[in-house]
Design a protein around this motif. Structure first.
Motif, short mmCIF file in Angstrom:
data_model
loop_
_atom_site.label_atom_id
_atom_site.label_comp_id
_atom_site.label_asym_id
_atom_site.label_seq_id
_atom_site.Cartn_x
_atom_site.Cartn_y
_atom_site.Cartn_z
N GLY A 36 -6.51 -12.79 4.80
CA GLY A 36 -5.83 -12.47 6.01
C GLY A 36 -6.28 -11.25 6.83
N GLY A 37 -7.31 -10.46 6.14
CA GLY A 37 -7.83 -9.54 7.12
C GLY A 37 -7.05 -8.06 6.85
N ARG A 38 -6.08 -8.04 5.90
CA ARG A 38 -5.55 -6.78 5.46
C ARG A 38 -6.01 -6.34 4.36
NH1 ARG A 38 0.07 -6.59 7.19
NH2 ARG A 38 -0.60 -4.36 6.66
N ALA A 39 -7.21 -5.59 4.42
CA ALA A 39 -7.98 -4.82 3.30
C ALA A 39 -7.11 -3.84 2.89
CB ALA A 39 -9.17 -4.35 3.96
N ASP A 40 -6.41 -3.03 3.51
CA ASP A 40 -5.42 -1.88 3.12
C ASP A 40 -4.37 -2.36 2.29
OD1 ASP A 40 -4.31 -3.38 5.25
OD2 ASP A 40 -3.01 -1.74 5.72
N LYS A 41 -3.70 -3.58 2.47
CA LYS A 41 -2.88 -4.28 1.48
C LYS A 41 -3.34 -4.75 0.36
CE LYS A 41 1.22 -3.76 3.57
NZ LYS A 41 2.41 -3.13 3.02
N ALA A 42 -4.46 -5.24 0.61
CA ALA A 42 -5.39 -5.97 -0.49
C ALA A 42 -5.57 -4.61 -1.58
CB ALA A 42 -6.75 -6.67 -0.06
N ALA A 43 -6.21 -3.67 -0.74
CA ALA A 43 -6.49 -2.54 -1.93
C ALA A 43 -5.18 -1.99 -2.56
CB ALA A 43 -7.21 -1.55 -0.96
N ASP A 44 -4.27 -1.89 -2.02
CA ASP A 44 -2.98 -1.62 -2.76
C ASP A 44 -2.51 -2.41 -3.69
OD1 ASP A 44 -2.69 0.71 -0.92
OD2 ASP A 44 -1.12 -0.48 0.32
N GLU A 45 -2.80 -3.54 -3.72
CA GLU A 45 -2.42 -4.60 -4.87
C GLU A 45 -3.26 -4.56 -5.77
OE1 GLU A 45 0.18 -6.50 -4.85
OE2 GLU A 45 1.03 -6.05 -3.03
N ARG A 46 -4.75 -4.30 -5.49
CA ARG A 46 -5.89 -4.32 -6.62
C ARG A 46 -5.36 -3.00 -7.25
NH1 ARG A 46 -9.16 -5.80 -2.35
NH2 ARG A 46 -9.71 -8.05 -2.57
N ALA A 47 -5.08 -1.77 -6.67
CA ALA A 47 -5.10 -0.44 -7.36
C ALA A 47 -3.53 -0.92 -8.47
CB ALA A 47 -4.49 0.47 -6.43
N GLU A 48 -2.53 -1.50 -8.05
CA GLU A 48 -1.51 -1.84 -8.84
C GLU A 48 -2.01 -2.76 -9.92
OE1 GLU A 48 1.98 -3.45 -6.66
OE2 GLU A 48 1.98 -1.62 -5.40
N ALA A 49 -2.49 -3.65 -9.76
CA ALA A 49 -3.17 -4.73 -10.82
C ALA A 49 -3.93 -3.55 -12.02
CB ALA A 49 -4.17 -5.54 -10.35
N GLU A 50 -4.79 -2.78 -11.30
CA GLU A 50 -5.59 -1.90 -12.28
C GLU A 50 -4.78 -1.11 -13.07
OE1 GLU A 50 -8.83 -0.60 -14.14
OE2 GLU A 50 -8.89 -1.90 -12.38
N VAL A 51 -3.48 -0.47 -12.54
CA VAL A 51 -2.46 0.35 -13.42
C VAL A 51 -2.10 -0.47 -14.37
CG1 VAL A 51 -0.33 1.47 -13.45
CG2 VAL A 51 -2.09 1.90 -11.55
N LEU A 52 -1.53 -1.99 -14.13
CA LEU A 52 -0.80 -2.87 -15.07
C LEU A 52 -1.92 -3.40 -16.09
CD1 LEU A 52 1.18 -5.10 -12.69
CD2 LEU A 52 2.01 -3.26 -14.28
#
Length: 151
Positions: free
Chosen positions: A73-89
């Protein structure tokens, strides 16, 4: 209390002290999901480590899927946030199987079940899923089973 839940709580405290916003929000979300799961259903219960791993695997998958959707959807900032959370998990999950290990496990299950062709997929999945348990995504396992039964 389970060992993994204790670890999540102590890491939450450490994240608060370190002012690590990503880790803090991710661990809060994870502990909330654990609490919700414990009180869901007819009676409250204490989750075992295996149940918490299953829950965290589900949450990590949600984060990966959301990251893909945000990226599309072109929301790179939100995608990066979600990837960071997945990395922590992922730090709280067992190491993922590489392709060679997954191929070997599926091959063993195919041999053990004697399955041939796509109709034997259910029997193979029934044997392989307990061995994989949280170390590979179901879609990845299913794709490998299909590949081996087709070949």
């Amino acid at each position: 209390m389970s060992e993994l839940k204790d670890r999540l709580k102590s890491d939450l405290t450490a994240a608060m002290k370190a002012r690590d916003a990503v880790r803090l929000r991710t661990l809060r979300m994870a502990l909330t999901a654990v609490s919700n799961e414990e009180v869901a259903g007819g009676a409250a219960r204490e989750l075992a480590d295996e149940d918490i791993v299953r829950l965290l695997t589900r949450e990590a998958k949600k984060r990966r899927e959301a990251a893909e959707a945000f990226a599309a959807g072109g929301r790179a900032d939100k995608a990066a946030d979600e990837r960071a959370e997945a990395e922590v998990l992922s730090e709280y999950l067992p190491a993922q199987l590489d392709d060679a290990e997954l191929t070997a496990l599926v091959a063993d299950a195919v041999a053990e079940s004697g399955a041939t062709g796509p109709k034997g997929m259910g029997a193979v999945m029934k044997l392989v899923n307990p061995k994989v348990a949280g170390r590979a995504e179901g879609s990845r396992v299913a794709a490998e089973v299909k590949r081996q039964l087709a070949g």
